[in-house]
Design a protein around this motif. Structure first.
Motif, PDB file in Angstrom:
ATOM      1  N   ALA A 344       0.825  -1.204   0.000  1.00  0.00           N
ATOM      2  CA  ALA A 344       0.000   0.000   0.000  1.00  0.00           C
ATOM      3  C   ALA A 344       0.862   1.259   0.000  1.00  0.00           C
ATOM      4  O   ALA A 344       0.562   2.234  -0.705  1.00  0.00           O
ATOM      5  N   THR A 347       2.421   1.967  -3.464  1.00  0.00           N
ATOM      6  CA  THR A 347       1.473   2.357  -4.509  1.00  0.00           C
ATOM      7  C   THR A 347       0.569   3.514  -4.106  1.00  0.00           C
ATOM      8  O   THR A 347      -0.242   3.974  -4.917  1.00  0.00           O
ATOM      9  N   SER A 349      -1.812   3.293  -1.929  1.00  0.00           N
ATOM     10  CA  SER A 349      -3.150   2.728  -1.757  1.00  0.00           C
ATOM     11  C   SER A 349      -3.613   2.833  -0.309  1.00  0.00           C
ATOM     12  O   SER A 349      -2.816   3.006   0.618  1.00  0.00           O
ATOM     13  N   SER A 350      -4.917   2.704  -0.121  1.00  0.00           N
ATOM     14  CA  SER A 350      -5.439   2.571   1.236  1.00  0.00           C
ATOM     15  C   SER A 350      -5.001   1.221   1.789  1.00  0.00           C
ATOM     16  O   SER A 350      -5.100   0.207   1.094  1.00  0.00           O
ATOM     17  N   SER A 352      -5.011  -2.389   3.666  1.00  0.00           N
ATOM     18  CA  SER A 352      -6.060  -3.395   3.510  1.00  0.00           C
ATOM     19  C   SER A 352      -7.030  -3.451   4.678  1.00  0.00           C
ATOM     20  O   SER A 352      -8.131  -3.999   4.533  1.00  0.00           O
ATOM     21  N   ALA A 356     -11.345   0.525   0.557  1.00  0.00           N
ATOM     22  CA  ALA A 356     -10.483   0.633  -0.625  1.00  0.00           C
ATOM     23  C   ALA A 356     -10.800   1.918  -1.383  1.00  0.00           C
ATOM     24  O   ALA A 356     -11.376   1.910  -2.481  1.00  0.00           O
ATOM     25  N   GLU A 357     -10.393   3.065  -0.817  1.00  0.00           N
ATOM     26  CA  GLU A 357     -10.681   4.366  -1.428  1.00  0.00           C
ATOM     27  C   GLU A 357      -9.536   4.854  -2.310  1.00  0.00           C
ATOM     28  O   GLU A 357      -9.764   5.492  -3.335  1.00  0.00           O
ATOM     29  N   HIS A 358      -8.308   4.644  -1.896  1.00  0.00           N
ATOM     30  CA  HIS A 358      -7.129   4.832  -2.749  1.00  0.00           C
ATOM     31  C   HIS A 358      -6.995   6.252  -3.313  1.00  0.00           C
ATOM     32  O   HIS A 358      -6.567   6.437  -4.449  1.00  0.00           O
ATOM     33  N   TYR A 359      -7.309   7.256  -2.533  1.00  0.00           N
ATOM     34  CA  TYR A 359      -7.191   8.626  -3.014  1.00  0.00           C
ATOM     35  C   TYR A 359      -5.765   8.991  -3.404  1.00  0.00           C
ATOM     36  O   TYR A 359      -5.540   9.774  -4.325  1.00  0.00           O
ATOM     37  N   ARG A 361      -3.140   7.375  -4.671  1.00  0.00           N
ATOM     38  CA  ARG A 361      -2.338   6.657  -5.659  1.00  0.00           C
ATOM     39  C   ARG A 361      -1.667   7.580  -6.671  1.00  0.00           C
ATOM     40  O   ARG A 361      -0.534   7.323  -7.094  1.00  0.00           O
TER      41      ARG A 361
END
Length: 383
Positions: A344, A347, A349-350, A352, A356-359, A361
């Motif tokens: 995470a 990358t 990433s949010s 785990s 899983a919003e991943h703002y 990235r």
């Protein structure tokens, strides 16, 4: 009522357990409850007798807390960071910490540094269009607080990472971890001097905000705390009728078992949940119940088993900003989670454990691998 269980003449009956959520959860719960009752009965006690012992213990503690509050004493223990750094925390202060299960660390960070981190987080979010692109709460728990947004799903800002990997944070985490029994039965359950880097979110609540607060809850899990094998062993004295022998500071078996997945979960073992204040906050402005007034740079900690709640607030006076950073010592469970944290981090990433919003990235100014120090690398399992 017997004050202690009668020693059983035969091995206690085994408990059913599920290491992942059972297909028929209601039936599994019924099975487990029946087995728990049978096991306690085989110890020579009834469930009601065990509950009565616990209730007596809690009643005594509550009475002491009420009396202390009437005397004008601070309920949450308070220790200066300078004493932790110097190794001069008194035995009396540590005993009070273990009795209450919580702590405020005064001046954990310099106030100006904490306020600077708060501004930097806002700059980080604004520079990447977070507020224009925010899609609303991603989980079924913090979405209930009622302000938009209050919990920011941001994990990899330079400010957060610098706080997580700082020497001052590592020193306090090691102090808190040392309150636990981490060696027993020939097993080292965790390394108190090495924390895993557990990324969590931030809270920013503006002046004038209304927030519904959070009801009473536990952070580490729910039914998995009594339906998985490891936690059945961790709480063995409660389930064997020998509740007087239970030690909430014994880490045995806590560092290997799973948690059932959900939108709010914690795959890691945390000795203490915690947050670091990024603003000054009065005790009546929507913070944890009974927390004293805190200043930016103070940190607040509570034992992973502590039931706690966040007070609601109307027309908040001043900002209410924190970054969530726990004490999560290196152990098999946390080493396993660290692998997903590394991915995470690399990358943006949010993690785990979180929705899983991943703002982040595509956010080029997030914290980079080259910025890790030795503590950060060790916390991610990189050295």
């Amino acid at each position: 009522m017997p004050s202690h269980p009668v020693p059983p003449t035969a091995p206690l009956p085994a408990l059913p357990h599920w290491e992942a959520p059972p297909a028929d959860l209601p039936d599994a719960i019924r099975q487990t409850k029946a087995a728990l009752r049978a096991r306690i009965a085989a110890s020579g006690r009834t469930v009601e007798e065990v509950f009565a012992v616990v209730e007596d213990q809690i009643t005594g503690e509550v009475g002491e807390i009420i009396a202390a509050r009437e005397r004008g004493e601070t309920i949450w223990p308070v220790i200066d960071y300078a004493d932790i750094e110097a190794g001069t925390v008194t035995a009396e202060a540590q005993a009070r910490l273990r009795q209450r299960g919580c702590l405020v660390v005064r001046d954990h960070f310099d106030r100006d540094q904490a306020l600077g981190w708060d501004r930097a987080i806002v700059d980080y979010a604004e520079s990447n269009g977070f507020f224009e692109n925010y899609r609303g709460p991603g989980d079924d728990f913090f979405g209930s607080v009622g302000s938009r947004p209050e919990i920011y799903p941001i994990y990899w800002s330079p400010a957060q990472m610098r706080a997580r990997q700082s020497d001052r944070m590592a020193r306090v985490q090691a102090f808190l971890n040392s309150q636990w029994k981490h060696d027993s039965g020939g097993v080292q359950w965790f390394d108190p001097g090495r924390d895993s880097l557990y990324p969590d979110r931030i809270r920013r609540r503006p002046p004038g905000a209304d927030s519904a607060g959070l009801g009473s809850h536990l952070d580490p899990g729910t039914v998995d705390l009594w339906m998985t094998e490891a936690y059945q062993k961790a709480f063995r004295h409660l389930f064997d009728g020998a509740v007087e022998q239970y030690d909430p500071w014994d880490a045995a078996y806590r560092t290997t078992g799973p948690q059932y997945p959900g939108t709010t979960m914690c795959s890691a073992f945390r000795t203490f949940q915690g947050w670091t204040a990024l603003s000054d906050m009065a005790r009546d402005q929507g913070v944890l119940h009974t927390v004293p007034d805190v200043r930016a740079g103070d940190s607040v900690w509570w034992h992973c088993d502590m039931i706690h709640s966040v007070a609601p607030v109307k027309n908040q006076q001043g900002w209410g900003n924190v970054m969530y950073i726990p004490a999560a010592p290196w152990c098999p469970r946390n080493e396993q989670y660290a692998a997903s944290v590394r991915d995470a981090f690399l990358t943006g990433s949010s993690p785990s454990d979180f929705p899983a919003e991943h703002y982040e990235r595509s956010w080029a100014n997030r914290f980079q691998p080259r910025d890790l120090n030795d503590t950060g690398r060790r916390g991610l399992g990189l050295g």
